[in-house]
Design an enzyme around this catalytic site. Sequence first.
Site, PDB file in Angstrom:
ATOM      1  N   GLU A 128     -38.972  19.506  16.264  1.00 28.21           N
ATOM      2  CA  GLU A 128     -38.686  19.693  14.853  1.00 28.21           C
ATOM      3  C   GLU A 128     -39.937  19.409  14.026  1.00 28.21           C
ATOM      4  OE1 GLU A 128     -33.996  18.343  15.215  1.00 28.21           O
ATOM      5  OE2 GLU A 128     -35.281  17.405  13.704  1.00 28.21           O
ATOM      6  N   ILE A 158     -41.056  27.047  18.673  1.00 32.24           N
ATOM      7  CA  ILE A 158     -40.114  27.454  19.713  1.00 32.24           C
ATOM      8  C   ILE A 158     -40.615  28.703  20.425  1.00 32.24           C
ATOM      9  CG2 ILE A 158     -37.728  27.997  20.252  1.00 32.24           C
ATOM     10  CD1 ILE A 158     -38.317  25.144  19.060  1.00 32.24           C
ATOM     11  N   TYR A 234     -30.200  12.787  28.285  1.00 35.44           N
ATOM     12  CA  TYR A 234     -30.321  12.621  29.732  1.00 35.44           C
ATOM     13  C   TYR A 234     -30.524  13.973  30.421  1.00 35.44           C
ATOM     14  CZ  TYR A 234     -28.417   8.089  28.433  1.00 35.44           C
ATOM     15  OH  TYR A 234     -28.234   6.879  27.835  1.00 35.44           O
ATOM     16  N   PRO A 241     -39.356  17.087  34.308  1.00 33.49           N
ATOM     17  CA  PRO A 241     -40.347  17.103  35.395  1.00 33.49           C
ATOM     18  C   PRO A 241     -40.694  18.501  35.885  1.00 33.49           C
ATOM     19  CG  PRO A 241     -38.837  15.290  35.722  1.00 33.49           C
ATOM     20  CD  PRO A 241     -38.294  16.096  34.568  1.00 33.49           C
ATOM     21  N   GLU A 243     -40.587  21.284  34.112  1.00 24.72           N
ATOM     22  CA  GLU A 243     -41.411  21.897  33.067  1.00 24.72           C
ATOM     23  C   GLU A 243     -42.852  21.401  33.175  1.00 24.72           C
ATOM     24  OE1 GLU A 243     -41.815  22.064  28.174  1.00 24.72           O
ATOM     25  OE2 GLU A 243     -40.040  21.166  29.095  1.00 24.72           O
ATOM     26  N   GLN A 280     -80.936  22.445  38.127  1.00 17.83           N
ATOM     27  CA  GLN A 280     -80.208  21.310  38.716  1.00 17.83           C
ATOM     28  C   GLN A 280     -79.031  20.874  37.857  1.00 17.83           C
ATOM     29  OE1 GLN A 280     -81.743  17.115  38.916  1.00 17.83           O
ATOM     30  NE2 GLN A 280     -81.829  17.564  41.124  1.00 17.83           N
ATOM     31  N   HIS A 339     -71.976  29.721  29.574  1.00 14.87           N
ATOM     32  CA  HIS A 339     -72.085  31.117  29.148  1.00 14.87           C
ATOM     33  C   HIS A 339     -72.978  31.270  27.918  1.00 14.87           C
ATOM     34  CE1 HIS A 339     -68.689  31.934  31.850  1.00 14.87           C
ATOM     35  NE2 HIS A 339     -68.885  33.220  31.639  1.00 14.87           N
ATOM     36  N   GLU A 368     -50.764  11.579  25.662  1.00 14.84           N
ATOM     37  CA  GLU A 368     -50.470  10.195  25.317  1.00 14.84           C
ATOM     38  C   GLU A 368     -49.066   9.792  25.781  1.00 14.84           C
ATOM     39  OE1 GLU A 368     -53.783  11.727  23.148  1.00 14.84           O
ATOM     40  OE2 GLU A 368     -51.730  12.500  23.270  1.00 14.84           O
TER      41      GLU A 368
END
Length: 380
Positions: A128, A158, A234, A241, A243, A280, A339, A368
Amino acid sequence: MERDVFDDDHRQFRQVVREFIAREIVPRHEEWEAAGVVDRALFVEAAKRGVIGFNVPEEHGGGGVEDFRFNAVVAEELAVARATGPGFTLHNDIVTPYLLTLADEAQKARWLPPFASGEQIWAIAMTEPGTGSDLKGIATSAVRDGDEWVLNGNKTFISNGINADRVIVVARTDPEGGSKAFSLLVVERGMAGFTRGRNLDKLGMKAQDTAELSFQDVRVPAGNLLGREGHGFYHLMGNLPEERMSIAVSAVAVSRSVLDETIEYAKTRTAFGQAIGSFQNSRFLLAELDTEVDIAQVYVDRCLAALVAGKLTPVEAAKAKWWTTELQQRVVDRCLQLHGGYGYMMEYPVAKAFADARIQTIYGGTTEIMKEIVGRALGV
């Protein structure tokens, strides 16, 4: 390093997916980027080829194959092709588990056949304007009125929001319920009071339609309650997990693809009379990135195996999500630097990869939040 998480069935499926993407998506993706949305017919074509709906039971029109490694194949091939528009991973990896585990038999009979065929596109609305990753701060509410729920509120960011025919909406159904305050309601296209705002103008992933949704006194039939009343929080925690693994799989695939392209570029692009890869600093940087991507791939593959075996924990998924997406940021940033000025040009794939990658550490739970999940598991 050779991967051993896939077998011959997955490798054959990968070829089907790769050919489908090359034929049906790549030629039109630039057009969809400009439009901000993919053609709905793409979902139907994808279903015909088994690219979506393969994990829906056969009796409901799907392929009857419940093995997340097939999901991973689709996610990886889309990532390598930089095809960020089609919401196939949302369809396969995020929505399908909700329908399979929470819908009752009548709901499955009504919802799954058009879902498996690609004729109906779904979305899930959690975020939201004022909540972000704080799911407990959700203000969208629904009040029971006889055989209906009256839904009010707003959602944002969404995915599939413009194309969606049905939306799983997270709503507060008990103001005093604490963690049991939320339920999942399925809102359908055409319901009075359900409106879509603008198709959001994003930094990257331009072809993926991402919308604001509004619900004003939307009357949702009681039969559209998904799962148990008061158990929405729940239900969300149980499915997150998968996702997060989907995001991690894509992150590593993009990192490997961009890195491999950059290694080839470094072999041919010259500066001061020699290939830039021969300096290098460039060689060491590429060696570091190659090592880190290999290590990340091993962990993700272990997590995939654990997920298929039903043993993946939310903490392990959180580790995979935050580490791989932060790695993706580092890889595309440093590859773009190699690049030079060309990396800043959108005609070069690394520039698009840079823009598309930025969301990875944000959606599905920010870095986070992922660290918070891991930290709490450590007891600190």
